[in-house]
Scaffold this motif. Structure first.
Motif, short mmCIF file in Angstrom:
data_model
loop_
_atom_site.label_atom_id
_atom_site.label_comp_id
_atom_site.label_asym_id
_atom_site.label_seq_id
_atom_site.Cartn_x
_atom_site.Cartn_y
_atom_site.Cartn_z
N SER A 1 0.85 -1.19 0.00
CA SER A 1 0.00 0.00 0.00
C SER A 1 0.88 1.24 0.00
O SER A 1 2.07 1.18 0.30
N LEU A 2 0.27 2.38 -0.32
CA LEU A 2 0.91 3.67 -0.17
C LEU A 2 -0.15 4.67 0.24
O LEU A 2 -1.35 4.35 0.23
N ILE A 3 0.25 5.86 0.61
CA ILE A 3 -0.70 6.90 0.99
C ILE A 3 -0.79 7.90 -0.15
O ILE A 3 0.23 8.33 -0.71
N ILE A 4 -2.02 8.27 -0.50
CA ILE A 4 -2.27 9.28 -1.52
C ILE A 4 -3.28 10.30 -0.97
O ILE A 4 -3.94 10.06 0.04
N GLN A 5 -3.40 11.42 -1.65
CA GLN A 5 -4.46 12.37 -1.38
C GLN A 5 -5.57 12.11 -2.39
O GLN A 5 -5.34 12.15 -3.60
N TRP A 6 -6.77 11.79 -1.91
CA TRP A 6 -7.87 11.43 -2.81
C TRP A 6 -9.18 11.95 -2.26
O TRP A 6 -9.43 11.92 -1.06
N ASN A 7 -10.02 12.42 -3.18
CA ASN A 7 -11.36 12.86 -2.84
C ASN A 7 -12.36 12.20 -3.79
O ASN A 7 -12.05 12.00 -4.98
N PRO A 8 -13.55 11.84 -3.29
CA PRO A 8 -14.50 11.07 -4.11
C PRO A 8 -14.88 11.72 -5.43
O PRO A 8 -15.21 11.01 -6.38
N GLY A 9 -14.83 13.04 -5.53
CA GLY A 9 -15.23 13.71 -6.76
C GLY A 9 -14.16 13.75 -7.82
O GLY A 9 -14.40 14.28 -8.92
N GLU A 10 -13.00 13.19 -7.56
CA GLU A 10 -11.90 13.26 -8.51
C GLU A 10 -12.20 12.44 -9.76
O GLU A 10 -12.95 11.46 -9.73
N ALA A 11 -11.55 12.82 -10.86
CA ALA A 11 -11.66 12.05 -12.09
C ALA A 11 -11.00 10.69 -11.90
O ALA A 11 -10.18 10.50 -11.01
N ALA A 12 -11.38 9.75 -12.75
CA ALA A 12 -10.84 8.41 -12.65
C ALA A 12 -9.32 8.42 -12.86
O ALA A 12 -8.78 9.23 -13.61
N HIS A 13 -8.65 7.53 -12.18
CA HIS A 13 -7.20 7.39 -12.30
C HIS A 13 -6.87 5.97 -12.71
O HIS A 13 -7.68 5.06 -12.57
N SER A 14 -5.68 5.77 -13.21
CA SER A 14 -5.22 4.43 -13.52
C SER A 14 -4.35 3.92 -12.38
O SER A 14 -3.87 4.69 -11.54
N TRP A 15 -4.14 2.60 -12.37
CA TRP A 15 -3.24 2.00 -11.38
C TRP A 15 -1.85 2.59 -11.50
O TRP A 15 -1.20 2.90 -10.50
N GLY A 16 -1.38 2.75 -12.73
CA GLY A 16 -0.04 3.29 -12.94
C GLY A 16 0.11 4.70 -12.40
O GLY A 16 1.13 5.04 -11.80
N GLU A 17 -0.91 5.53 -12.61
CA GLU A 17 -0.86 6.90 -12.12
C GLU A 17 -0.82 6.95 -10.60
O GLU A 17 -0.08 7.73 -10.00
N ALA A 18 -1.63 6.12 -9.97
CA ALA A 18 -1.71 6.14 -8.50
C ALA A 18 -0.46 5.57 -7.84
O ALA A 18 -0.05 6.03 -6.77
N THR A 19 0.14 4.56 -8.46
CA THR A 19 1.22 3.82 -7.79
C THR A 19 2.60 4.02 -8.40
O THR A 19 3.55 3.37 -7.98
N ASP A 20 2.72 4.93 -9.39
CA ASP A 20 3.99 5.10 -10.09
C ASP A 20 4.42 3.77 -10.70
O ASP A 20 5.55 3.35 -10.60
#
Length: 207
Positions: A65-84
């Motif tokens: 796991s890692l920690i990110i800043q996320w809010n429910p209204g955000e646009a969709a992200h990919s696994w690669g974007e979230a986890t580098d």
């Protein structure tokens, strides 16, 4: 059953690589299995989120796991974007969300509550760090059997309703995760149609 959940260390690296091969056989892309460099990066950037399950002295599962800043209204992200792309150099200690990079349990040890124990360890980490939630994109590997007659969204709804059992999503729901929405183009994954179901567990202490 003497099950221990603990951070993984350098001595565990060979077993972690073997678990990847056992848990994600073809047609899952081999280039998406963990490399030694990625595992080292997990421990370097967020050792608290790099966990393994040990049963009677044998390493039988892992999760990262890692920690990110996320809010429910955000646009969709990919696994690669979230986890580098699995290196988790996107880890943000000041973020509000613990994000699940992966989870794997050796096939021979499934059905013994190991995945659920790993999720519970993640939930406890969310509580301990005072985060808002645990968030993950769940693969839908059963979707390839239904792609000719169901959209990814329809398939996810059938799984959520319990009318279809998915080898990944169904256990995640049983572990207490709540479905949010399907994310398309989440990860190159032939079985899942490149889609994932975004799920979360909310910290009751931050409700």
């Amino acid at each position: 059953m003497s099950l221990v959940i603990r951070p993984y260390t350098e001595a565990d690296y060979p077993a972690l690589l073997q678990i990847q091969r056992e848990c994600f056989p073809p047609p899952y892309p081999e280039e998406q299995l963990w490399s030694l460099e990625q595992i080292r990066s997990h421990v370097e950037h967020f050792p608290e989120g790099a966990l393994c399950a040990v049963l009677e002295g044998k390493l039988v599962g892992s999760c990262t796991s890692l920690i990110i800043q996320w809010n429910p209204g955000e646009a969709a992200h990919s696994w690669g974007e979230a986890t580098d792309w699995g290196f988790i150099r996107t880890h943000n200690p000041r973020g509000n969300t613990l994000y699940g990079v992966d989870i794997a349990v050796r096939p021979a040890y499934r059905g013994r509550g190991i995945a659920r124990a790993l999720y519970q360890a993640r939930y406890e980490l969310v509580r301990r760090l005072g985060l808002e939630r645990f968030l993950a994109g769940g693969r839908m590997p059963g979707y390839h059997r239904y792609r000719n007659r169901l959209t990814p969204e329809q398939y996810a709804q059938e799984v959520i309703a319990g009318r279809i059992l998915d080898p990944v999503i169904t256990p995640q729901l049983k572990a207490g995760l709540k479905p949010l929405r399907v994310v398309r183009d989440y990860l190159p994954d032939q079985e899942s149609g490149n889609c994932a179901l975004l799920l979360e567990w909310r910290n009751p202490e931050r409700a």
